[in-house]
Design an enzyme around this catalytic site. Sequence first.
Site, short mmCIF file in Angstrom:
data_model
loop_
_atom_site.label_atom_id
_atom_site.label_comp_id
_atom_site.label_asym_id
_atom_site.label_seq_id
_atom_site.Cartn_x
_atom_site.Cartn_y
_atom_site.Cartn_z
N SER A 108 0.79 -1.24 0.00
CA SER A 108 0.00 0.00 0.00
C SER A 108 0.81 1.28 0.00
O SER A 108 0.24 2.37 -0.11
CB SER A 108 -0.96 0.01 1.20
OG SER A 108 -2.12 -0.72 0.91
N LYS A 111 0.20 3.82 -2.71
CA LYS A 111 -0.75 4.94 -2.64
C LYS A 111 -0.04 6.28 -2.56
O LYS A 111 -0.64 7.31 -2.91
CB LYS A 111 -1.68 4.75 -1.44
CG LYS A 111 -2.62 3.55 -1.56
CD LYS A 111 -3.55 3.45 -0.38
CE LYS A 111 -4.55 2.30 -0.52
NZ LYS A 111 -3.93 0.99 -0.32
N SER A 291 -5.79 4.10 4.21
CA SER A 291 -5.33 3.13 3.21
C SER A 291 -6.51 2.58 2.41
O SER A 291 -6.74 1.38 2.31
CB SER A 291 -4.55 1.98 3.86
OG SER A 291 -3.75 1.32 2.91
#
Length: 456
Positions: A108, A111, A291
């Site tokens: 993640s 991102k 997230s």
Amino acid sequence: MGTLALLQVFVCAAGAHLLSGGLDRPAPVPPAATAAPAPVQVAVATAGPVLAPGGGGPVPGKGSLAGRLGRAMKDPALGGDVGGVVVDAASGEVLFGARADAAITPASTTKVATAVAALTSLGPDAKLATRVVLAKSGMIVLVGGGDPTLAGPKARADGYPRRASLATLAARTARALRASGVTSVRLGYDDSLFSGPRTAPGWKPGYIPEGSVAPVTALMIDEGREHPGRSARQADPSRSAAAAFASLLARDGVKVGRSPARAKAPAGAREIARVASPPVYELVEHMLTESDNDLAEALAHQIAIKEGRPAGFTGGARATEAVLRDLGVGRGVSLNDGSGLSTRNRISPMALARMVALAASPGRPRLRAAISGLPVAGFTGTLGGRYDKDPTKPAAGVVRAKTGTLNGVNTLTGLARTADGRVVSFAFMADDVQDPQGAVRALDRLAALVATCGCP
């Protein structure tokens, strides 16, 4: 500096939202019709604002950082494929590097790349519109604008960011129809803004419907969930959103004949109602703090549209990479999605640290939400339950960072303010992890070592 001072305040430069100790999200913005309450005076023990680029302190010594971090990166819990880097946020000087240019699965922390590209390409103030248009006599079309945060009829009205509402769109549509003497319509829905597959290369089959992400479409409510919150996803989010819209129209006095069906909105069709998402900077902040996979994928698809590429996963990935290259931080970035769920993504620690440093630069105010959205160690988002045990306590409140987690993968990238007052960006990444809990502790310790460095 007292690390047990439980009220650390950070002013988020992009959105001026207050984050105080123990709160998971910024306080919701009051409606325009409601007077804001008088500010509460709070005694604050600060560790220095993380968002002050560069800080006023001395740059940490490379030898001292290498001694501290080199040993810690050998923690067996991180496995056999580890990379890390620390960069001075003001000058860009590399202060520490170990396999800094290695291609590692980012999870993640992808991102961060999506955030920087979205703020650059779309702009921080852009909004995503969901519309209703007249298609032909007796038919209206609900047109998805790629806003996964659109609130369905069961969603709560509070929270940050303040989301657009399907109920509001239905009420506006019904009002416009009744004003024209129309009380019965056929309903179509158009989700053609996004194209291609609804799942990305490298996504595991179990991601849907268990709840990691919804099938990516340009029309959905509550991020494709069956119920608002953390629940299973709809197999066809577009159809579910249209069905909910039909029910809301009926509640507002407009009868919908037949079940809603997919339909392409005619070019130039007259718009009769619309609602708009929060601005991109607020979406980016939320995406990073929580997230949010669905929001990340929607933003990546929007980047593709803005950059003139097909509005799918491949187009989004190539567009994001191109924007990052133009910014000078694209080297070492290879993407297949915008959320980091894809096991095929590869980003180097150096690329991530460079992105964070760029977003923190005073010369890049449009990127500031990529910093203000990063979770605060020990206080917010995905770092809210971390940095509460020795030896990581000293980093609580003075580190902002994005986490990344997949099976066998643990990563962390963000900003830290050193003990001498210098702001540095960092990235630590491991994608051969056998002990995930141990890897999380090891990554947190690495960030704490950076934050507590009074290193000549």
